[in-house]
Write an enzyme that holds these catalytic residues in place. Sequence first.
Site, short mmCIF file in Angstrom:
data_model
loop_
_atom_site.label_atom_id
_atom_site.label_comp_id
_atom_site.label_asym_id
_atom_site.label_seq_id
_atom_site.Cartn_x
_atom_site.Cartn_y
_atom_site.Cartn_z
N ARG A 1 -5.63 -7.34 -10.61
CA ARG A 1 -6.35 -8.56 -10.98
C ARG A 1 -7.74 -8.18 -11.46
NH1 ARG A 1 -9.89 -8.35 -6.86
NH2 ARG A 1 -9.15 -7.80 -4.80
N LYS B 1 0.81 -1.22 0.00
CA LYS B 1 0.00 0.00 0.00
C LYS B 1 0.84 1.27 0.00
CE LYS B 1 -4.50 -1.33 1.86
NZ LYS B 1 -4.45 -2.78 1.71
N GLU C 1 -3.04 7.00 7.30
CA GLU C 1 -3.58 7.87 6.27
C GLU C 1 -4.77 8.63 6.84
OE1 GLU C 1 -3.35 6.64 1.58
OE2 GLU C 1 -4.91 5.74 2.79
#
Length: 454
Positions: A295, A116, A200
């Site tokens: 994906r 991330k 975050e």
Amino acid sequence: MIESLLIANRGEIARRIIRTARRLGIRTIAVHSDADAGLPFVTEADEAVEIGPAAPAESYRNADRVLEAARRTAAAAVHPGYGFLSENADFARRVREAGLVWVGPDPEIIELMGDKINARNTASAAGVPVAPGTVEPVTGEAAACEAAADIGYPLMVKASAGGGGMGMGIAQDEAGLRKQYAAVSAFADRVFGDPGVLLERYYPDSRHIEVQILGLADGTVVALGERNCSVQRRNQKLVEESPSPALDADLRERMLTAAAQLGKAVGYRNAGTVECLVHGGAGAQDFVFLEMNTRLQVEHPVTEAVYGIDLVEEQLRVASGLPPSVDLTGVRPHGHAVECRVNAEDPIRFLPGPGAITAWVEPVGNGIRVDAGYAQGTTVTPAYDSLMAKLIVHAETREAALAAVRSAVASFTIEGPKNNLPFFTELLDEPVFLDGAYTTSVVTRMRAPRPSQS
């Protein structure tokens, strides 16, 4: 086009990939655990190989057994679906080293975007907006508190190596941060083998919007619209729709441009999704990058419905070095699509409720599609995710699509395991959902205790 394809997955996504491969004349190989021997995807494949017991670590996540099945069946390519090994860069490398075609992006891209913090830093360097946060993994409570003082509360505490909504918590203050840091770091270490944590800024009442991208064989990256995935429980999606009723034309264009820009910056090939959070009220909305999924997404059918394309076919064409089936730079969206994830779980607390399926009747009609992993006489086991099927509806307008969803849910019969179909009926009576103004808090608010009437 590749001639044979091993699907390294199970249930509805394996069955859905088989459907496209059969239409293209590709021989299909299913791998399955002993618990899944009776499921439809096993019998529908041209060939099936049992690779171990129910536990995913001994079957679907066991790269050695999957690759041995590919060798034994002379498979030419491997499609990982979603989950399991789909975002495992080492597995992708081993597939290629075995001389097989990997139906997905390069392993280096999977590795880069699977972390991330690396993904966030890469997005920022590509000009994509990111939320205030840390640029390297935070280690230790003291360091977390120091970083939080600069970022400001509330904070989202995330496992750096996590994905799919797992390994995250919200901290409203320092006490909450200490608690969440300890929990998330321990979870990340146990599940992902990496205790790294990302901090975050948390945006309450935001919208979870994602953009479908497709990196073509010639290097072109196209953005195929957005999906609103804000109906969630425990950070897991329940309903997705496209286009999002929450975006104006300017914000939509900026998001699509940013997603394609990120794909181009990393040299992306095959299907991927750029996930974002949209925050702010009407007239003052903006977005920040959340993560990138390297994906095919569970909710890809809503994009297929609106754009009239088959994303699995396009994946296979990219992997084969072929151009797309149509000019994807020129396709335009049409109508509105909604997807409901039909899970084996109770519709109130959303706790798993597996069991043998004694009745299974799918809705039918114009614009209705059901991607199901199960059928009457099969059994939902506790070994895997509770997803049984996806109900997708496409219509000319959002209002018509929601009306069709209501009818389809009412005619979908499942007996045996618990199911969440009643939740969708409830959602379709929720004013904030019907007017399109809902945020990621919609399910929490629906489940909040009601004031007592005196």
